[in-house]
Structure formats: C-alpha cells, structure tokens
Design an enzyme around this catalytic site. Structure first.
Site, mmCIF file in Angstrom:
data_model
loop_
_atom_site.group_PDB
_atom_site.id
_atom_site.type_symbol
_atom_site.label_atom_id
_atom_site.label_comp_id
_atom_site.label_asym_id
_atom_site.label_seq_id
_atom_site.Cartn_x
_atom_site.Cartn_y
_atom_site.Cartn_z
ATOM 1 N N HIS A 57 0.840 -1.204 0.000
ATOM 2 C CA HIS A 57 0.000 0.000 0.000
ATOM 3 C C HIS A 57 0.876 1.255 0.000
ATOM 4 C CE1 HIS A 57 -3.635 2.338 1.451
ATOM 5 N NE2 HIS A 57 -2.657 3.149 1.793
ATOM 6 N N GLU A 58 1.824 1.301 0.936
ATOM 7 C CA GLU A 58 2.662 2.484 1.045
ATOM 8 C C GLU A 58 3.643 2.582 -0.128
ATOM 9 O OE1 GLU A 58 1.762 4.618 3.056
ATOM 10 O OE2 GLU A 58 0.480 3.387 4.336
ATOM 11 N N HIS A 61 1.873 4.368 -2.939
ATOM 12 C CA HIS A 61 1.946 5.826 -2.806
ATOM 13 C C HIS A 61 3.300 6.348 -3.270
ATOM 14 C CE1 HIS A 61 -1.815 6.228 -0.701
ATOM 15 N NE2 HIS A 61 -1.419 5.603 0.394
#
Length: 252
Positions: A57-58, A61
């Site tokens: 997820h990170e 980003h």
C-alpha cells in the site's frame, strides 16, 4: 528498488502460515471441526499477509510520487518495501493488528511523507493518494483469482479468502473522503483553501471518530462489511471467507 530482506521475511512467514493452514484439518461442512495447526496457519497467514499488504500500500503511494516528481521518496527508503520505513512499530503495526484480531477491522497502519509541492500536477497528487487503496484492491483481486483457479486445501482457501476480503475492507476504508484518509487526499487538491484548512485541522481526529463509530455503531459496521462483501463477490471471491474469519478469531 529491490525488496528489502524484511519484506521478503514477511512473505516467507506468510508462506509458512499458508503451508500450516493447508496441512491443518478443517472440515469444509462444519468449520468448528478443526485442529490447532489450521488455526495457527490461518492466523499467521492473515496477520503476516496483512503486514505485507501494508508495505505494498505504502509502496504504491511512494512509486507514483516518485514517477510524479517527488524523488525524495527514494532517499527516504520508501521504494524497497521495508515496512519499518513506513511505520511506527507500535502505532502502525501492533495496535492495528490488535484491532484486527478483536474486531476484524483492518485499520490503516502506515504512512509515507510525500513532498506534494514537488509533484507535477493536482492530478498526480490525487493519483498518489489513490495508489495505496488501489494496491489493496489489486491484492484482493489477485487472491480471489488464485483461489478460483488453483486447487488447494480448504484451510488455505479460507485463509486466502479472508485475507482477500480484508483487502477489500481496507480499500473501502481508505477511499472514504475523510481527512486523514486517502480518499480525502485524492480530492483535496481540488478543494477550496477553506476546505483544505478545515481538513488539516481535523485530520488527526477524523479517522479516530470514524473507527469509533464503526466499533460502537453496529449499523455502520454492517454497512462496511456489506459493501465489502458486494465488491468481494464481484471479484469472484470464495463464499466461505467468513470461515477464515472464524478461525482467525479462534477464541470466540
């Protein structure tokens, strides 16, 4: 941009949990008929898999930010999938895992610090915010596809299916347009200055209020899981994902 040894170790632990779940005994027709190996396997697979998905997820980003002009994310170590770079060990991993065990709600657990001023456009900034939740949706879809196409033991089926369902729940939670969550970050570049200022003021508290409502107001919790179930079904998710939830919360 090589995966860190920490991430590879988490994947290895996830695989160990999957093997345990596969070789443990779970009765497909009466899930209460199971053994300790199956329970331990489901718990390890889901918990470690969730931490791995947090890294993805990170990373999502950070990768979009890097391609969008913020090269500082590389120097911060965000592009090697090392969960330690994204988190505070207690606030970002331990507490979310505790809430996951207690209530089955996967709280957002990490953060990358993006230099929004270095990004090329408002659209890029929005995609940076959306990349994290979309990675969860992609992981959930991939898990559903594997379960649908690859023959496997029932214990592993329900472990993978429950982890896939959690990915969908994480996607929904993060995509909400609430300050502090990715959904707000996606629309924030297009909001007037007054709205952005208000969002900055309530950012520390809005997610806490949201999760308090989810834990204390059953209709809100039910709406979250109903929405997740609809998306999960649309992805072709296995109908017995709730059996994985049952084994994950084995003490109940």
């Amino acid at each position: 941009m090589r995966p860190s040894p920490v991430f590879l170790g988490i994947l290895a632990l996830t695989a160990v949990g999957g093997v345990m779940a596969a070789f443990g005994h779970v009765n497909p027709f009466f899930v209460r008929d199971h053994d300790a190996l199956a329970v331990a396997g489901v718990v390890i697979f889901v918990a470690a898999g969730w931490v791995a998905s947090l890294s993805l997820h990170e990373f999502g980003h950070a990768m979009v930010a890097y391609r969008g002009g913020d090269y500082s994310v590389a120097h911060k170590g965000y592009l090697n999938l090392d969960v330690r770079k994204y988190t505070d060990p207690v606030l970002s991993i331990v507490l979310p895992l505790i809430f996951l065990f207690i209530g089955g709600i996967p709280l957002p657990g990490g953060a990358v610090w993006i230099n929004r001023g270095a990004l090329r456009s408002r659209g890029t900034s929005s995609w940076v915010s959306l990349a994290g939740p979309l990675s969860n949706l992609a992981v959930g879809a991939a898990l559903c596809l594997v379960v649908a196409l690859v023959p496997m033991a029932y214990g592993l089926v329900i472990a993978m299916s429950f982890l896939a369902l959690l990915q969908v729940v994480t996607f929904i939670l993060n995509i909400l347009p609430i300050p502090g969550l990715d959904g707000w970050g996606a629309i924030e570049p297009y909001l007037p200055a007054q709205a952005r200022a208000f969002g900055a003021q309530v950012r520390p508290w809005a997610p806490i209020i949201l999760f308090a409502v989810l834990f204390l107001f059953p209709p809100a919790n039910a709406a979250l899981w109903d929405g997740a179930g609809w998306i999960f079904d649309a992805l072709g998710g296995y109908p017995g994902a709730s059996s994985g939830f049952f084994l994950f919360q084995f003490w109940k």
